[in-house]
Scaffold this active site. Structure first.
Site, PDB file in Angstrom:
ATOM      1  CG  HIS A  94       5.056   6.517   6.717  1.00 15.39           C
ATOM      2  ND1 HIS A  94       4.854   7.272   5.587  1.00 15.39           N
ATOM      3  CD2 HIS A  94       4.152   5.514   6.650  1.00 15.39           C
ATOM      4  CE1 HIS A  94       3.872   6.745   4.867  1.00 15.39           C
ATOM      5  NE2 HIS A  94       3.427   5.669   5.503  1.00 15.39           N
TER       6      HIS A  94
ATOM      7  CD  GLU B 176      -1.587   2.280   2.062  1.00  8.14           C
ATOM      8  OE1 GLU B 176      -2.393   3.215   2.159  1.00  8.14           O
ATOM      9  OE2 GLU B 176      -0.462   2.308   2.601  1.00  8.14           O
ATOM     10  CD  GLU B 177       2.288   3.395   3.829  1.00  6.43           C
ATOM     11  OE1 GLU B 177       2.398   4.407   3.122  1.00  6.43           O
ATOM     12  OE2 GLU B 177       1.589   3.356   4.848  1.00  6.43           O
TER      13      GLU B 177
ATOM     14  CG  ASP C 141      -4.526   2.255   5.710  1.00  6.85           C
ATOM     15  OD1 ASP C 141      -3.722   1.434   6.170  1.00  6.85           O
ATOM     16  OD2 ASP C 141      -4.180   3.180   4.978  1.00  6.85           O
TER      17      ASP C 141
END
Length: 203
Positions: free
Chosen positions: A143, A12-13, A41
């Site tokens: 992140h 996804e990233e 998510d």
């Protein structure tokens, strides 16, 4: 009334590679059979807010492209009605294609979901409603190397997880379409009860 498919996307990233690949490889007949896509998510951000994807675009009237396909507004209503039934506040968040629902709405599949917040900063108004710390990110480890399995709020996961389960059950048991006779509004019954279970991509 309908089967439920559980999907766990990879990459996804790296620009939604898993979900985009899945949608790209559906036939037209397979796409037409998908009743709705539910996206979960991030549900456990430590400094969380109960965000619901803005299916009808009412929170971003300046950008009509942020509304989902017809039927997405009804999915939003199912989530917000559930939270109201539990005495919990919620608020809309932009439906801008940033997560794995993006490829589904791009081909006209109704979608919706929940989000507990990422790198955005919690406002004083949000802190007053949801608790947590104003002026800090919803998830300071988003992140980052500190984003481990321990970086979560179990309270957020419980509240949003129950809402996810309730919406999945509501849609799975509905005997009507999300937009019968061309209407934007479904006649799916909103149960207002939390079903215990997993999260789903409802199809």
């Amino acid at each position: 009334q309908r089967q439920v498919r559980f999907a766990f996307w990879g990459a996804e990233e790296l620009n939604l590679l898993g979900s985009q690949y899945y949608v790209d490889h559906l036939t037209e007949a397979q796409r037409a059979k998908i009743y709705a896509n539910l996206n979960f998510d991030m549900l456990g951000s430590p400094n969380y807010v109960r965000f619901v994807y803005d299916g009808d675009g009412s929170a971003t009237p300046e950008d009509p492209d942020d509304a989902g396909p017809p039927g997405s507004d009804t999915i939003e209503d199912i989530f917000t009605s559930y939270f109201k039934s539990q005495g919990l506040e919620s608020e809309p968040t932009a439906f801008d294609g940033r997560s794995d629902y993006g490829p589904f709405i791009a081909v006209g599949i109704p979608a919706g979901g929940l989000f507990s917040g990422a790198e955005g900063i919690k406002t004083p108004e949000e802190a007053a409603v949801y608790g947590g710390t104003a002026g800090e990110p919803y998830d300071a480890c988003y992140h980052q190397a500190c984003d481990t399995i321990n970086n979560l709020s179990t309270k957020a996961l419980s509240e949003l997880g129950d809402a996810a389960a309730d919406a999945t059950l509501t849609l799975a048991l509905s005997k009507t379409g999300l937009y019968p006779d061309g209407s934007r509004h479904a006649k799916a019954k909103v149960t207002g009860k939390a079903a215990k279970g997993g999260l789903a991509l409802a199809s």
